[in-house]
Design a protein around this motif. Structure first.
Motif, PDB file in Angstrom:
ATOM      1  N   CYS A 158       0.332  -1.477  -0.155  1.00 48.45           N
ATOM      2  CA  CYS A 158       0.306  -0.178   0.241  1.00 48.45           C
ATOM      3  C   CYS A 158       0.776   1.600  -0.192  1.00 48.45           C
ATOM      4  O   CYS A 158       1.466   1.425   0.761  1.00 48.45           O
ATOM      5  CB  CYS A 158      -0.733  -0.006   1.471  1.00 48.45           C
ATOM      6  SG  CYS A 158      -1.666   1.723   1.356  1.00 48.45           S
TER       7      CYS A 158
ATOM      8  N   TRP B 261      -6.848  -7.192  -0.641  1.00 50.94           N
ATOM      9  CA  TRP B 261      -6.623  -5.416  -0.989  1.00 50.94           C
ATOM     10  C   TRP B 261      -8.282  -4.395  -0.937  1.00 50.94           C
ATOM     11  O   TRP B 261      -7.243  -3.275  -0.567  1.00 50.94           O
ATOM     12  CB  TRP B 261      -5.407  -4.963  -2.536  1.00 50.94           C
ATOM     13  CG  TRP B 261      -5.514  -4.861  -2.967  1.00 50.94           C
ATOM     14  CD1 TRP B 261      -5.916  -4.206  -4.300  1.00 50.94           C
ATOM     15  CD2 TRP B 261      -5.257  -3.627  -2.406  1.00 50.94           C
ATOM     16  NE1 TRP B 261      -4.980  -2.650  -4.871  1.00 50.94           N
ATOM     17  CE2 TRP B 261      -4.651  -2.485  -3.270  1.00 50.94           C
ATOM     18  CE3 TRP B 261      -4.241  -3.059  -0.950  1.00 50.94           C
ATOM     19  CZ2 TRP B 261      -4.076  -1.242  -3.093  1.00 50.94           C
ATOM     20  CZ3 TRP B 261      -3.640  -1.876  -0.500  1.00 50.94           C
ATOM     21  CH2 TRP B 261      -3.325  -1.158  -2.126  1.00 50.94           C
TER      22      TRP B 261
ATOM     23  N   LYS C 232      -8.871  -1.085   0.784  1.00 51.24           N
ATOM     24  CA  LYS C 232      -8.441   0.578   0.074  1.00 51.24           C
ATOM     25  C   LYS C 232      -9.931   0.953   0.712  1.00 51.24           C
ATOM     26  O   LYS C 232      -9.291   2.459   0.693  1.00 51.24           O
ATOM     27  CB  LYS C 232      -8.793   0.349  -1.062  1.00 51.24           C
ATOM     28  CG  LYS C 232      -7.177  -0.108  -2.224  1.00 51.24           C
ATOM     29  CD  LYS C 232      -7.133   0.020  -3.055  1.00 51.24           C
ATOM     30  CE  LYS C 232      -7.942  -0.709  -4.075  1.00 51.24           C
ATOM     31  NZ  LYS C 232      -8.357  -0.563  -4.965  1.00 51.24           N
TER      32      LYS C 232
ATOM     33  N   CYS D 152      -7.497   0.769   5.494  1.00 48.69           N
ATOM     34  CA  CYS D 152      -6.486   1.985   5.239  1.00 48.69           C
ATOM     35  C   CYS D 152      -6.311   3.547   6.038  1.00 48.69           C
ATOM     36  O   CYS D 152      -6.988   3.390   6.279  1.00 48.69           O
ATOM     37  CB  CYS D 152      -6.554   2.279   4.144  1.00 48.69           C
ATOM     38  SG  CYS D 152      -4.299   3.569   4.141  1.00 48.69           S
TER      39      CYS D 152
ATOM     40  N   ARG E 109      -5.868   6.838   4.081  1.00 47.50           N
ATOM     41  CA  ARG E 109      -7.123   6.398   2.865  1.00 47.50           C
ATOM     42  C   ARG E 109      -7.868   7.637   3.171  1.00 47.50           C
ATOM     43  O   ARG E 109      -8.443   8.174   4.579  1.00 47.50           O
ATOM     44  CB  ARG E 109      -8.574   5.075   2.855  1.00 47.50           C
ATOM     45  CG  ARG E 109      -9.217   5.284   4.010  1.00 47.50           C
ATOM     46  CD  ARG E 109      -9.904   4.232   4.650  1.00 47.50           C
ATOM     47  NE  ARG E 109     -10.966   4.450   5.193  1.00 47.50           N
ATOM     48  CZ  ARG E 109     -11.136   3.863   6.531  1.00 47.50           C
ATOM     49  NH1 ARG E 109      -9.680   3.418   6.607  1.00 47.50           N
ATOM     50  NH2 ARG E 109     -11.993   3.886   7.323  1.00 47.50           N
TER      51      ARG E 109
END
Length: 211
Positions: A73, A85, A89, A93, A96
């Motif tokens: 990432c 993943w 995202k 994260c 983000r």
């Protein structure tokens, strides 16, 4: 089985329809081609250990990198399994970008809680109740305030509004009356005589002091 084999041997169309499972790729292959297929399949195809798909041996690395390799990432620098993943995202994260629910300012998710704690305590003026309301309480207040306002407006229509005390307007003073010509001349004559008398008295007083 013997009868089926005998039927296949006696019927050419049945022989063409018969299939055999390939021991390498587990696909159903026409029995007439099974020997040739088995040699080609074992030499050129490989079963992916992650998804079980048969992939050309020369494309196995590419298949792994595109479908199964962990992802680095670029935001949080964490190495994430390919299978999660999309979840990382969109929801996991910490770096983000998300928007504040009060001011719509965009910032990293890890900073959102502290920002909204301050931003939600800001106040805005409610035109309905004429009070300042914190933003974190705005939605609930707006529902309650409007509901109360509608109820008050409905009940207030039945109440009698007291009349205001009526006071007479203050008396208006008439404008000063203009002076007539004779009065104006008399006033000027009086001022002139007074001035002359003051001058004569001043002269006589100075003479007496000189003697």
């Amino acid at each position: 089985m013997a009868a089926a084999a005998a039927d296949a041997g006696s019927d050419p169309s049945a022989a063409l329809a018969a299939t055999t499972t390939c021991a390498h790729c587990q696909r159903e292959i026409p029995s007439s081609n099974i020997d040739l297929h088995s040699v080609h399949c074992a030499r050129n195809l490989q079963k992916c250990g992650h998804c079980g798909e048969m992939v050309a041996r020369k494309l196995m690395d590419e298949h792994y990198n595109e479908n199964h390799a962990p992802v680095n990432c670029t935001l949080c620098k964490e190495i994430v399994a390919r299978e999660i993943w999309d979840l990382h995202k969109s929801e996991q994260c910490p770096q983000r970008i998300v928007a504040c629910e009060y001011c719509e300012f965009e910032l990293p998710a890890v900073e959102l809680h502290e920002h909204q704690d301050v931003c939600g305590n800001r106040t805005e003026f409610c035109q309905t109740c004429k009070k300042y309301i914190r933003l974190r309480e705005w939605t609930r207040h707006e529902i309650q305030c409007h509901a109360n306002a509608n109820g008050s407006a409905q009940s207030s229509s039945d109440r009698t509004i007291p009349e205001r005390e009526v006071r007479p307007p203050p008396p208006v003073r008439p404008p000063p009356r203009p002076m007539h010509g004779a009065q104006h001349k008399r006033l000027l004559f009086t001022i002139a005589v007074t001035g002359i008398a003051v001058m004569i008295g001043s002269i006589l007083f100075q003479r007496e002091e000189s003697f």
